[in-house]
Write a protein that holds these residues in place. Sequence first.
Motif, PDB file in Angstrom:
ATOM      1  N   CYS A   1     -43.750 -11.699  54.501  1.00  0.00           N
ATOM      2  CA  CYS A   1     -44.457 -10.937  53.471  1.00  0.00           C
ATOM      3  C   CYS A   1     -45.605 -11.693  52.813  1.00  0.00           C
ATOM      4  CB  CYS A   1     -43.466 -10.452  52.413  1.00  0.00           C
ATOM      5  SG  CYS A   1     -42.301  -9.231  53.044  1.00  0.00           S
TER       6      CYS A   1
ATOM      7  N   ILE B   1     -50.116   0.298  51.632  1.00  0.00           N
ATOM      8  CA  ILE B   1     -48.745   0.694  51.956  1.00  0.00           C
ATOM      9  C   ILE B   1     -48.681   2.184  52.277  1.00  0.00           C
ATOM     10  CG2 ILE B   1     -46.420   0.947  50.988  1.00  0.00           C
ATOM     11  CD1 ILE B   1     -46.974  -1.595  49.394  1.00  0.00           C
TER      12      ILE B   1
ATOM     13  N   TYR C   1     -44.245  -4.107  55.110  1.00  0.00           N
ATOM     14  CA  TYR C   1     -44.544  -2.968  54.253  1.00  0.00           C
ATOM     15  C   TYR C   1     -43.268  -2.256  53.831  1.00  0.00           C
ATOM     16  CZ  TYR C   1     -49.592  -3.236  55.003  1.00  0.00           C
ATOM     17  OH  TYR C   1     -50.902  -3.628  55.013  1.00  0.00           O
TER      18      TYR C   1
ATOM     19  N   TYR D   1     -54.157 -10.546  46.168  1.00  0.00           N
ATOM     20  CA  TYR D   1     -53.141  -9.760  46.860  1.00  0.00           C
ATOM     21  C   TYR D   1     -53.639  -9.292  48.222  1.00  0.00           C
ATOM     22  CZ  TYR D   1     -49.725  -9.444  43.101  1.00  0.00           C
ATOM     23  OH  TYR D   1     -48.767  -9.736  42.170  1.00  0.00           O
TER      24      TYR D   1
ATOM     25  N   LEU E   1     -40.570  -8.950  44.158  1.00  0.00           N
ATOM     26  CA  LEU E   1     -41.975  -9.246  44.353  1.00  0.00           C
ATOM     27  C   LEU E   1     -42.394 -10.315  43.361  1.00  0.00           C
ATOM     28  CD1 LEU E   1     -43.032  -5.552  44.673  1.00  0.00           C
ATOM     29  CD2 LEU E   1     -42.991  -7.192  46.525  1.00  0.00           C
TER      30      LEU E   1
ATOM     31  N   ILE F   1     -40.772  -2.071  45.475  1.00  0.00           N
ATOM     32  CA  ILE F   1     -41.581  -1.338  44.503  1.00  0.00           C
ATOM     33  C   ILE F   1     -40.788  -0.172  43.923  1.00  0.00           C
ATOM     34  CG2 ILE F   1     -43.535   0.244  44.259  1.00  0.00           C
ATOM     35  CD1 ILE F   1     -45.111  -1.551  46.119  1.00  0.00           C
TER      36      ILE F   1
ATOM     37  N   LEU G   1     -45.564 -12.805  49.033  1.00  0.00           N
ATOM     38  CA  LEU G   1     -45.441 -11.828  47.957  1.00  0.00           C
ATOM     39  C   LEU G   1     -44.000 -11.575  47.552  1.00  0.00           C
ATOM     40  CD1 LEU G   1     -48.074  -9.167  49.080  1.00  0.00           C
ATOM     41  CD2 LEU G   1     -48.264 -10.797  47.211  1.00  0.00           C
ATOM     42  N   VAL G   2     -43.051 -12.032  48.361  1.00  0.00           N
ATOM     43  CA  VAL G   2     -41.639 -11.773  48.092  1.00  0.00           C
ATOM     44  C   VAL G   2     -40.917 -13.090  47.848  1.00  0.00           C
ATOM     45  CG1 VAL G   2     -39.485 -10.918  49.092  1.00  0.00           C
ATOM     46  CG2 VAL G   2     -41.588  -9.621  49.382  1.00  0.00           C
TER      47      VAL G   2
ATOM     48  N   ILE H   1     -41.737  -4.419  51.032  1.00  0.00           N
ATOM     49  CA  ILE H   1     -42.484  -4.273  49.778  1.00  0.00           C
ATOM     50  C   ILE H   1     -42.256  -2.890  49.178  1.00  0.00           C
ATOM     51  CG2 ILE H   1     -44.804  -4.191  48.782  1.00  0.00           C
ATOM     52  CD1 ILE H   1     -45.588  -6.346  50.851  1.00  0.00           C
ATOM     53  N   SER H   2     -42.207  -1.855  50.031  1.00  0.00           N
ATOM     54  CA  SER H   2     -41.984  -0.494  49.546  1.00  0.00           C
ATOM     55  C   SER H   2     -40.616  -0.357  48.893  1.00  0.00           C
ATOM     56  CB  SER H   2     -42.108   0.504  50.700  1.00  0.00           C
ATOM     57  OG  SER H   2     -43.415   0.520  51.221  1.00  0.00           O
TER      58      SER H   2
ATOM     59  N   LYS I   1     -43.918  -7.375  39.918  1.00  0.00           N
ATOM     60  CA  LYS I   1     -43.921  -5.953  40.228  1.00  0.00           C
ATOM     61  C   LYS I   1     -45.098  -5.228  39.585  1.00  0.00           C
ATOM     62  CE  LYS I   1     -39.019  -5.050  41.039  1.00  0.00           C
ATOM     63  NZ  LYS I   1     -37.853  -4.266  40.600  1.00  0.00           N
TER      64      LYS I   1
ATOM     65  N   ILE J   1     -48.131  -5.687  41.646  1.00  0.00           N
ATOM     66  CA  ILE J   1     -48.030  -5.237  43.013  1.00  0.00           C
ATOM     67  C   ILE J   1     -48.423  -3.770  43.113  1.00  0.00           C
ATOM     68  CG2 ILE J   1     -45.778  -4.229  43.545  1.00  0.00           C
ATOM     69  CD1 ILE J   1     -47.230  -7.367  45.120  1.00  0.00           C
TER      70      ILE J   1
END
Length: 393
Positions: free
Chosen positions: A347, A382, A301, A285, A367, A308, A350-351, A304-305, A370, A373
């Motif tokens: 990303c 992050i 970020y 990662y 993701l 998450i 990762l996505v 990804i945030s 998850k 992650i």
Amino acid sequence: MPGQELQDLVKWLSPLDFGEKHNAILEKRTRDTGEWFLQHPKFLAWRRGDPEYKTLWCPGNPGVGKSVMVSLVINELGKVIPESTALAFIYLEYKTKYMVTQLAEVILKQLVQRRIMQSSLESLRKHKAGIHPTSAELFDMLKIEVGTYSEHVLIVIDFSPQVLELASSFYKYLRTLPNIGILATSWDVSEIGLGLQPHQCLDIVADEGDMRKYIEGRLASSVKFKQLLEGRPSIHEEIITKTTMKADGMFLLTQLHINSLETKLRVTDLCQALDKLPNTLDATYDEAMSRINEDHKALAYRIISWLIHAAHPMTIYDLQYALAVGDRMTALDTDDLYNEAFLTSVCGGLVVVQEDTANTSSKFVGLVRKLFIRSWILLMAIYIQITRHSNIF
């Protein structure tokens, strides 16, 4: 009874429907993988209903493909299940809180969709006019429905690691029903195993042959790999050998390694990256985060945030509009939206975007995994990025 009435009754009984999730997970399976599990003597004994195999616990380490294996089991059982047997299944989401009564309602819902006894029908009709059945009433209806099958009712459950207490409580609830065969997958956590006693155990592992088939499938389906590897069979084989070795029995790690290699533009870069593949998930990662272009890091970020912290799966449109919202904005225009392909490309692999199996016009974005992650390295990265840049949201 009229089909529409039954449809209305089961929808009222429980809004939970794991069919879409099952189809989405099954789509991830590489053809001809997982056959070793279906042919294993312990699985076959559970499937037959052998008394000592009333419960089959199938633990596995993170990333070995437990949910995909569950989807394969459900799919195969659904193809050949006789009238004397019934099948029900549950996939537990790690972010969702469940009660035992909710899960009992889902099991009952799936059973009555197959066939329903008159007494259960009358009970549901009565309750629909008032309140939902109590736990005791649900148990009575389940007992009646299960008892109509001359052999047994198979129940398959994919437990998330955050439901230790629920797993034990729900298992005790199900064990009191007659002619029940339970197959449960989970992380290899001793507390879950203790909560599922008594049971037989069949570990889920990432079979080396399955991993090879997965990698071969990825290489064959990628235009970029085809272009780079044309006329280079030795490099093709080296990718399979080294990624399998580095993955150390984790399908997830293999997926991330292939995602990383697919970003390379030259054979030289591909070979160099192949020699430097990380050995651990956190390092993988970390390497994926390092691939994110500095100019796009703040956006990556944010993406990804959002994924998450989202309480529910986000469609690509949800994410596009969430990212477009800014301070003191009163309206949005389509010009404010990021392109779908751009959102995934920034990303570092990762996505991913997947079509909704029930509605092909809708796409969900998520993701790669998850649960993983949430590794400390990525979360700290992050967090630092968010706190250093007040305009990240």
